[in-house]
Design an enzyme around this catalytic site. Sequence first.
Site, PDB file in Angstrom:
ATOM      1  N   HIS A 105       0.801  -1.225   0.000  1.00 21.00           N
ATOM      2  CA  HIS A 105       0.000   0.000   0.000  1.00 21.00           C
ATOM      3  C   HIS A 105       0.832   1.273   0.000  1.00 21.00           C
ATOM      4  O   HIS A 105       0.256   2.369  -0.011  1.00 21.00           O
ATOM      5  CB  HIS A 105      -1.017   0.007   1.148  1.00 21.00           C
ATOM      6  CG  HIS A 105      -0.472  -0.389   2.477  1.00 21.00           C
ATOM      7  ND1 HIS A 105      -0.579  -1.664   2.979  1.00 21.00           N
ATOM      8  CD2 HIS A 105       0.206   0.304   3.407  1.00 21.00           C
ATOM      9  CE1 HIS A 105       0.007  -1.717   4.155  1.00 21.00           C
ATOM     10  NE2 HIS A 105       0.487  -0.543   4.447  1.00 21.00           N
ATOM     11  N   HIS A 118       7.327   6.690   4.830  1.00 18.19           N
ATOM     12  CA  HIS A 118       6.622   6.184   3.647  1.00 18.19           C
ATOM     13  C   HIS A 118       5.886   7.335   2.973  1.00 18.19           C
ATOM     14  O   HIS A 118       5.760   8.420   3.550  1.00 18.19           O
ATOM     15  CB  HIS A 118       5.651   5.059   4.049  1.00 18.19           C
ATOM     16  CG  HIS A 118       4.606   5.518   5.001  1.00 18.19           C
ATOM     17  ND1 HIS A 118       4.753   5.430   6.367  1.00 18.19           N
ATOM     18  CD2 HIS A 118       3.412   6.135   4.797  1.00 18.19           C
ATOM     19  CE1 HIS A 118       3.691   5.947   6.949  1.00 18.19           C
ATOM     20  NE2 HIS A 118       2.860   6.392   6.030  1.00 18.19           N
ATOM     21  N   HIS A 163       2.457   8.749   0.594  1.00 19.04           N
ATOM     22  CA  HIS A 163       1.107   8.641   0.041  1.00 19.04           C
ATOM     23  C   HIS A 163       1.062   9.525  -1.200  1.00 19.04           C
ATOM     24  O   HIS A 163       1.664  10.603  -1.205  1.00 19.04           O
ATOM     25  CB  HIS A 163       0.065   9.107   1.059  1.00 19.04           C
ATOM     26  CG  HIS A 163       0.102   8.329   2.341  1.00 19.04           C
ATOM     27  ND1 HIS A 163      -0.724   7.251   2.590  1.00 19.04           N
ATOM     28  CD2 HIS A 163       0.882   8.462   3.444  1.00 19.04           C
ATOM     29  CE1 HIS A 163      -0.455   6.753   3.787  1.00 19.04           C
ATOM     30  NE2 HIS A 163       0.519   7.466   4.339  1.00 19.04           N
ATOM     31  N   GLU A 178      -2.655  13.257   2.218  1.00 14.35           N
ATOM     32  CA  GLU A 178      -3.707  12.807   3.138  1.00 14.35           C
ATOM     33  C   GLU A 178      -4.256  14.021   3.868  1.00 14.35           C
ATOM     34  O   GLU A 178      -5.458  14.280   3.849  1.00 14.35           O
ATOM     35  CB  GLU A 178      -3.139  11.761   4.095  1.00 14.35           C
ATOM     36  CG  GLU A 178      -2.670  10.523   3.356  1.00 14.35           C
ATOM     37  CD  GLU A 178      -2.819   9.249   4.152  1.00 14.35           C
ATOM     38  OE1 GLU A 178      -2.136   9.106   5.182  1.00 14.35           O
ATOM     39  OE2 GLU A 178      -3.638   8.390   3.737  1.00 14.35           O
ATOM     40  N   HIS A 237       5.461  10.572   5.475  1.00 13.18           N
ATOM     41  CA  HIS A 237       5.245  10.355   6.914  1.00 13.18           C
ATOM     42  C   HIS A 237       6.464   9.719   7.556  1.00 13.18           C
ATOM     43  O   HIS A 237       6.787   8.563   7.253  1.00 13.18           O
ATOM     44  CB  HIS A 237       4.027   9.441   7.135  1.00 13.18           C
ATOM     45  CG  HIS A 237       2.728  10.088   6.788  1.00 13.18           C
ATOM     46  ND1 HIS A 237       1.594   9.359   6.452  1.00 13.18           N
ATOM     47  CD2 HIS A 237       2.379  11.403   6.750  1.00 13.18           C
ATOM     48  CE1 HIS A 237       0.605  10.213   6.222  1.00 13.18           C
ATOM     49  NE2 HIS A 237       1.049  11.453   6.386  1.00 13.18           N
ATOM     50  N   THR A 275      -3.500   6.256   9.435  1.00  7.89           N
ATOM     51  CA  THR A 275      -4.391   6.525   8.302  1.00  7.89           C
ATOM     52  C   THR A 275      -4.687   5.269   7.489  1.00  7.89           C
ATOM     53  O   THR A 275      -5.331   5.350   6.443  1.00  7.89           O
ATOM     54  CB  THR A 275      -3.794   7.603   7.371  1.00  7.89           C
ATOM     55  OG1 THR A 275      -2.593   7.091   6.785  1.00  7.89           O
ATOM     56  CG2 THR A 275      -3.516   8.893   8.138  1.00  7.89           C
TER      57      THR A 275
HETATM   58  S1  B30 Z   1       0.424   6.571   8.997  1.00  6.18           S
HETATM   59  O1  B30 Z   1       1.600   7.378   9.106  1.00  6.18           O
HETATM   60  O2  B30 Z   1      -0.709   7.033   9.755  1.00  6.18           O
HETATM   61  N1  B30 Z   1      -0.011   6.495   7.485  1.00  6.18           N
HETATM   62  C1  B30 Z   1       1.436   2.507  10.632  1.00  6.18           C
HETATM   63  C2  B30 Z   1       2.239   3.600  10.917  1.00  6.18           C
HETATM   64  C3  B30 Z   1       1.926   4.846  10.394  1.00  6.18           C
HETATM   65  C4  B30 Z   1       0.818   4.994   9.582  1.00  6.18           C
HETATM   66  C5  B30 Z   1       0.026   3.913   9.271  1.00  6.18           C
HETATM   67  C6  B30 Z   1       0.338   2.650   9.803  1.00  6.18           C
HETATM   68  C7  B30 Z   1       1.773   1.191  11.238  1.00  6.18           C
HETATM   69  O3  B30 Z   1       2.736   1.090  11.958  1.00  6.18           O
HETATM   70  N2  B30 Z   1       0.995   0.135  10.958  1.00  6.18           N
HETATM   71  C8  B30 Z   1       1.182  -1.153  11.554  1.00  6.18           C
HETATM   72  C9  B30 Z   1       2.340  -1.849  10.992  1.00  6.18           C
HETATM   73  N3  B30 Z   1       2.193  -2.137   9.566  1.00  6.18           N
HETATM   74  C10 B30 Z   1       3.423  -1.856   8.929  1.00  6.18           C
HETATM   75  C11 B30 Z   1       3.340  -0.649   8.077  1.00  6.18           C
HETATM   76  O4  B30 Z   1       3.568   0.446   8.540  1.00  6.18           O
HETATM   77  O5  B30 Z   1       3.039  -0.771   6.811  1.00  6.18           O
HETATM   78  C12 B30 Z   1       1.805  -3.473   9.303  1.00  6.18           C
HETATM   79  C13 B30 Z   1       0.602  -3.583   8.439  1.00  6.18           C
HETATM   80  O6  B30 Z   1       0.048  -2.610   7.804  1.00  6.18           O
HETATM   81  O7  B30 Z   1       0.064  -4.674   8.312  1.00  6.18           O
HETATM   82 CU1  B30 Z   1       1.186  -1.546   6.499  1.00  6.18          CU
HETATM   83 ZN    ZN Z   2       1.205   7.435   6.199  1.00  4.72          ZN
END
Ligand code: B30
Ligand code: ZN
Length: 259
Positions: free
Chosen positions: A67, A95, A97, A107, A120, A201
Amino acid sequence: SIAQWSYNPNAVDGPQNWKEDCSTGKRQSPIDIETAKTVMDKELGTFTLVNYNKTLNKTFRATNNGHALEMGFPGRAYNVSGGGLNGVYTTVQFHFHWGANNTVGSEHIVNGKEYAAELHFVSFNTKYANLGEAVDKPDGLAVLGLLIEVGEHNNSAFSFLEVANKLVEPFSIVNDVPAFTFEHLLPDDKTKFFRYNGSLTTPTCLESVTWTVFNDHVFISQYQMNLLRRLKKNGTLAEFGNYRPVQPLNNRIVKSSFP
Ligand code: B30
Ligand code: ZN
């Protein structure tokens, strides 16, 4: 469990139908930052960004995680504190978006204006043992968000985006990206930012993020933007991008560090 979700606005697994905290939460992200309604807080102060100005003798891991394009860092070298954060947060990844064209993709939006992309920097509170422990705590994560515009000039700080050529297929990994300096990815003026309490998000949209969105934008070239758009997730990343629509502010106040 393998929870299925997508960014297709018309799909049964699209953002309108995301489950868990995404549908029930009251401090969801992203939001539209209405600057006229923000409240200045002099106490926010300035950030201390440990090692963000250094190129350490390390390698980063770049992934198409299905994603987004994510750059992961080994160890706990990069720390964020100050800026009104309680405690020290250690950076684990950043990462991007983006959208299908330059008029969409960020976002967070500001006074209704969308930007082409958003970066982010994700850090977890070192009072917790690791990201997994922190990710569901109200003060678990701090994310630094940068709004990205496509500019005429080539920003060489983003030349690592060439790695996207090796990440076209979902779940591809490049383990040996030479370290580079984060500071050059951030806006020159890091003293002007917005602050609010929000969420991840992406599903499960856990409400654990202290959000910072910098007021100043950063620029990448059209060529660099197109490198991001090559990433695939069964074709849908190119078609719909990978940005979540803005969420209700509810009773939250967005603070600003500047008048
Ligand atoms: S964000 O910055 O709000 N877009 C995570 C961290 C930051 C954001 C979104 C998600 C996060 O740590 N998610 C849980 C761990 N993820 C790893 C990842 O970041 O990539 C595992 C997952 O979902 O299954 Cu995707
Ligand atoms: Zn993000």
